[in-house]
Scaffold this motif. Structure first.
Motif, PDB file in Angstrom:
ATOM      1  N   PHE A  68       0.843  -1.200   0.000  1.00 38.15           N
ATOM      2  CA  PHE A  68       0.000   0.000   0.000  1.00 38.15           C
ATOM      3  C   PHE A  68       0.876   1.246   0.000  1.00 38.15           C
ATOM      4  CE2 PHE A  68      -3.663   2.150   2.615  1.00 38.15           C
ATOM      5  CZ  PHE A  68      -3.928   2.993   1.530  1.00 38.15           C
ATOM      6  N   ALA A  69       1.849   1.296   0.904  1.00 40.27           N
ATOM      7  CA  ALA A  69       2.753   2.445   0.979  1.00 40.27           C
ATOM      8  C   ALA A  69       3.582   2.576  -0.298  1.00 40.27           C
ATOM      9  CB  ALA A  69       3.670   2.301   2.194  1.00 40.27           C
ATOM     10  N   ARG A  70       4.043   1.460  -0.840  1.00 38.59           N
ATOM     11  CA  ARG A  70       4.877   1.507  -2.049  1.00 38.59           C
ATOM     12  C   ARG A  70       4.116   2.086  -3.230  1.00 38.59           C
ATOM     13  NH1 ARG A  70       5.760  -0.298  -6.703  1.00 38.59           N
ATOM     14  NH2 ARG A  70       3.911  -1.643  -6.693  1.00 38.59           N
ATOM     15  N   GLN A  71       2.892   1.609  -3.450  1.00 38.33           N
ATOM     16  CA  GLN A  71       2.115   2.095  -4.582  1.00 38.33           C
ATOM     17  C   GLN A  71       1.777   3.579  -4.425  1.00 38.33           C
ATOM     18  OE1 GLN A  71      -1.225  -0.187  -5.979  1.00 38.33           O
ATOM     19  NE2 GLN A  71      -0.239  -2.155  -5.579  1.00 38.33           N
ATOM     20  N   TYR A  72       1.521   4.009  -3.196  1.00 40.95           N
ATOM     21  CA  TYR A  72       1.230   5.425  -2.936  1.00 40.95           C
ATOM     22  C   TYR A  72       2.444   6.296  -3.239  1.00 40.95           C
ATOM     23  CZ  TYR A  72       0.182   9.550   0.023  1.00 40.95           C
ATOM     24  OH  TYR A  72      -0.014  10.813   0.512  1.00 40.95           O
ATOM     25  N   LEU A  73       3.598   5.936  -2.706  1.00 42.90           N
ATOM     26  CA  LEU A  73       4.796   6.753  -2.877  1.00 42.90           C
ATOM     27  C   LEU A  73       5.324   6.715  -4.307  1.00 42.90           C
ATOM     28  CD1 LEU A  73       6.640   5.860   0.459  1.00 42.90           C
ATOM     29  CD2 LEU A  73       5.403   7.976  -0.085  1.00 42.90           C
ATOM     30  N   SER A  74       5.037   5.632  -5.033  1.00 43.34           N
ATOM     31  CA  SER A  74       5.514   5.524  -6.412  1.00 43.34           C
ATOM     32  C   SER A  74       4.587   6.217  -7.413  1.00 43.34           C
ATOM     33  CB  SER A  74       5.654   4.050  -6.805  1.00 43.34           C
ATOM     34  OG  SER A  74       4.377   3.432  -6.871  1.00 43.34           O
ATOM     35  N   GLY A  75       3.442   6.705  -6.935  1.00 37.72           N
ATOM     36  CA  GLY A  75       2.512   7.395  -7.826  1.00 37.72           C
ATOM     37  C   GLY A  75       1.546   6.485  -8.542  1.00 37.72           C
ATOM     38  N   GLU A  76       1.508   5.202  -8.183  1.00 38.17           N
ATOM     39  CA  GLU A  76       0.600   4.266  -8.826  1.00 38.17           C
ATOM     40  C   GLU A  76      -0.817   4.362  -8.269  1.00 38.17           C
ATOM     41  OE1 GLU A  76       2.204   0.258  -8.653  1.00 38.17           O
ATOM     42  OE2 GLU A  76       4.241   1.071  -8.587  1.00 38.17           O
ATOM     43  N   GLU A 119      -3.761   6.711  -5.895  1.00 35.29           N
ATOM     44  CA  GLU A 119      -4.191   7.943  -5.244  1.00 35.29           C
ATOM     45  C   GLU A 119      -4.771   7.595  -3.882  1.00 35.29           C
ATOM     46  OE1 GLU A 119      -7.518  11.278  -6.188  1.00 35.29           O
ATOM     47  OE2 GLU A 119      -5.913  11.073  -7.687  1.00 35.29           O
ATOM     48  N   VAL A 120      -4.359   8.328  -2.857  1.00 32.02           N
ATOM     49  CA  VAL A 120      -4.764   8.010  -1.484  1.00 32.02           C
ATOM     50  C   VAL A 120      -5.220   9.272  -0.758  1.00 32.02           C
ATOM     51  CG1 VAL A 120      -4.042   7.111   0.756  1.00 32.02           C
ATOM     52  CG2 VAL A 120      -3.171   6.063  -1.350  1.00 32.02           C
ATOM     53  N   GLU A 121      -6.399   9.189  -0.161  1.00 29.69           N
ATOM     54  CA  GLU A 121      -6.890  10.247   0.714  1.00 29.69           C
ATOM     55  C   GLU A 121      -6.886   9.707   2.138  1.00 29.69           C
ATOM     56  OE1 GLU A 121     -10.818  13.084   1.518  1.00 29.69           O
ATOM     57  OE2 GLU A 121     -10.977  11.338   0.211  1.00 29.69           O
ATOM     58  N   LEU A 122      -6.015  10.250   2.970  1.00 32.63           N
ATOM     59  CA  LEU A 122      -5.948   9.858   4.370  1.00 32.63           C
ATOM     60  C   LEU A 122      -6.729  10.865   5.207  1.00 32.63           C
ATOM     61  CD1 LEU A 122      -2.191   8.803   4.739  1.00 32.63           C
ATOM     62  CD2 LEU A 122      -4.192   7.300   4.707  1.00 32.63           C
ATOM     63  N   ALA A 161      -7.474  20.301   7.006  1.00 28.43           N
ATOM     64  CA  ALA A 161      -8.357  21.450   6.782  1.00 28.43           C
ATOM     65  C   ALA A 161      -7.750  22.454   5.807  1.00 28.43           C
ATOM     66  CB  ALA A 161      -8.666  22.136   8.112  1.00 28.43           C
ATOM     67  N   GLU A 162      -6.463  22.681   5.920  1.00 33.04           N
ATOM     68  CA  GLU A 162      -5.818  23.739   5.139  1.00 33.04           C
ATOM     69  C   GLU A 162      -5.450  23.309   3.728  1.00 33.04           C
ATOM     70  OE1 GLU A 162      -2.550  24.756   7.628  1.00 33.04           O
ATOM     71  OE2 GLU A 162      -3.830  25.579   9.226  1.00 33.04           O
ATOM     72  N   GLY A 163      -5.494  22.014   3.448  1.00 36.93           N
ATOM     73  CA  GLY A 163      -5.145  21.508   2.131  1.00 36.93           C
ATOM     74  C   GLY A 163      -3.649  21.261   2.009  1.00 36.93           C
ATOM     75  N   GLY A 164      -3.276  20.603   0.939  1.00 37.78           N
ATOM     76  CA  GLY A 164      -1.866  20.320   0.692  1.00 37.78           C
ATOM     77  C   GLY A 164      -1.442  18.907   1.025  1.00 37.78           C
ATOM     78  N   LEU A 165      -2.367  18.069   1.533  1.00 41.63           N
ATOM     79  CA  LEU A 165      -2.020  16.668   1.760  1.00 41.63           C
ATOM     80  C   LEU A 165      -1.769  15.978   0.416  1.00 41.63           C
ATOM     81  CD1 LEU A 165      -4.478  15.422   4.533  1.00 41.63           C
ATOM     82  CD2 LEU A 165      -1.986  15.460   4.673  1.00 41.63           C
ATOM     83  N   PRO A 166      -0.686  15.259   0.264  1.00 47.36           N
ATOM     84  CA  PRO A 166      -0.431  14.576  -1.013  1.00 47.36           C
ATOM     85  C   PRO A 166      -1.479  13.492  -1.281  1.00 47.36           C
ATOM     86  CG  PRO A 166       1.570  14.722   0.311  1.00 47.36           C
ATOM     87  CD  PRO A 166       0.433  15.085   1.212  1.00 47.36           C
ATOM     88  N   LEU A 167      -2.212  13.630  -2.364  1.00 46.40           N
ATOM     89  CA  LEU A 167      -3.137  12.582  -2.788  1.00 46.40           C
ATOM     90  C   LEU A 167      -2.453  11.631  -3.768  1.00 46.40           C
ATOM     91  CD1 LEU A 167      -6.426  14.641  -3.363  1.00 46.40           C
ATOM     92  CD2 LEU A 167      -5.693  13.428  -1.306  1.00 46.40           C
ATOM     93  N   ARG A 168      -1.566  12.194  -4.573  1.00 48.91           N
ATOM     94  CA  ARG A 168      -0.805  11.362  -5.517  1.00 48.91           C
ATOM     95  C   ARG A 168       0.600  11.933  -5.676  1.00 48.91           C
ATOM     96  NH1 ARG A 168      -1.835   7.562  -9.436  1.00 48.91           N
ATOM     97  NH2 ARG A 168      -4.092   7.833  -9.289  1.00 48.91           N
ATOM     98  N   VAL A 224      -0.888  15.624  -7.202  1.00 51.67           N
ATOM     99  CA  VAL A 224      -2.252  15.998  -6.798  1.00 51.67           C
ATOM    100  C   VAL A 224      -2.259  16.177  -5.283  1.00 51.67           C
ATOM    101  CG1 VAL A 224      -4.691  15.363  -6.778  1.00 51.67           C
ATOM    102  CG2 VAL A 224      -3.233  14.621  -8.680  1.00 51.67           C
ATOM    103  N   ALA A 225      -2.751  17.331  -4.831  1.00 53.29           N
ATOM    104  CA  ALA A 225      -2.825  17.606  -3.396  1.00 53.29           C
ATOM    105  C   ALA A 225      -4.269  17.902  -3.008  1.00 53.29           C
ATOM    106  CB  ALA A 225      -1.926  18.784  -3.025  1.00 53.29           C
ATOM    107  N   SER A 226      -4.565  17.694  -1.744  1.00 54.43           N
ATOM    108  CA  SER A 226      -5.927  17.947  -1.275  1.00 54.43           C
ATOM    109  C   SER A 226      -6.219  19.444  -1.256  1.00 54.43           C
ATOM    110  CB  SER A 226      -6.113  17.365   0.122  1.00 54.43           C
ATOM    111  OG  SER A 226      -5.294  18.042   1.060  1.00 54.43           O
TER     112      SER A 226
END
Length: 251
Positions: free
Chosen positions: A84-92, A94-97, A128-135, A144-146
């Motif tokens: 899960f972590a590998r696919q997220y960090l490699s850009g494969e 998209e993850v919303e935490l 709340a403020e945005g900027g979480l990495p989605l991809r 892509v950032a939140s």
């Protein structure tokens, strides 16, 4: 009123590529492994999954993840799922935490017809403020950032606006269920299963024990059958197939 289908393959037969799924369970507990296996066998892909986590060890959603069938995950944590972590960090992937309690309430709100709600969880952070990495782009950059979310004060306390979650389908596992879809969940498997079931427009339930209508006391029902479209009765072997993520023993 009889919602029982013959096999898990029949239950998931109309789940298309790109469908959104709310999936019950937490770690290894209460995970609808048989329905997930049926989806894997069908070969559907591009799935958008909402679940507390994306499988543990090599079970549950980890099966679909390893096969490259999941395009997006909305979850609370990665846990020990290295793939899960590998696919997220490699850009494969998209993850919303999002905070765990917020995820639970977003699912419940979706099933209750509440479009959005305010919560103090996440105020003052990127939630709340945005900027979480989605991809990620696979090179450490973010593609892509939140986006930022609305924040409003109630009684002098800031709260962030969170939107309800509705999905095309939901997959859940129950300890008991009747032919009308009324479900009972065992112990901790009651955590995300009822919420996921409520959020799905078409909810599919695998049950360890199938009983006739009336066998479950109405006061004992954890999820009314109105939320469930199809029921699959597990075999004794399937019902007993429960793994332990971290075994601890006393001396």
């Amino acid at each position: 009123m009889d919602k029982v289908v013959a096999t898990a393959a029949d239950a998931v037969a109309d789940v298309p590529d790109g469908a959104s799924l709310a999936v019950g369970g937490f770690g290894l507990g209460g995970v609808p492994n048989v329905l997930i296996g049926a989806l894997h066998a069908r070969g559907v892909g591009g799935l958008r999954v909402v679940s507390n986590n994306c499988g543990a060890l090599d079970t549950g959603l980890a099966v679909l993840l390893a096969a490259g069938r999941i395009a997006r995950v909305t979850a609370s944590y990665f846990g020990a799922n290295k793939e899960f972590a590998r696919q997220y960090l490699s850009g494969e992937l998209e993850v919303e935490l999002i905070p765990q309690g917020t995820l639970a309430e977003r699912l419940r709100a979706g099933g209750s017809g509440i479009p959005a709600f305010y919560t103090p969880a996440g105020v003052g952070t990127q939630v709340a403020e945005g900027g979480l990495p989605l991809r990620y782009d696979g090179r450490g950059g973010v593609t892509v950032a939140s986006p930022p979310k609305e924040v409003r004060e109630f009684d002098g306390v800031p709260h962030v606006l969170e939107h309800a979650i509705r999905t095309d389908f939901a997959l859940v596992r129950a300890a008991r269920g009747d032919r009308h879809g009324n479900l009972v969940f065992a112990r901790s498997s009651r955590n995300f299963n009822p919420l996921a079931a409520m959020a799905g427009r078409v909810t599919l339930a695998e049950v360890e024990e199938l009983v006739e209508p009336g066998a479950i006391d109405p006061d004992a029902v954890h999820l009314p059958g109105v939320f469930v479209r199809r029921v699959v009765a597990l075999s004794p072997a399937q019902a007993a197939d429960k793994r332990v993520e971290k075994r601890t023993v006393s001396a």
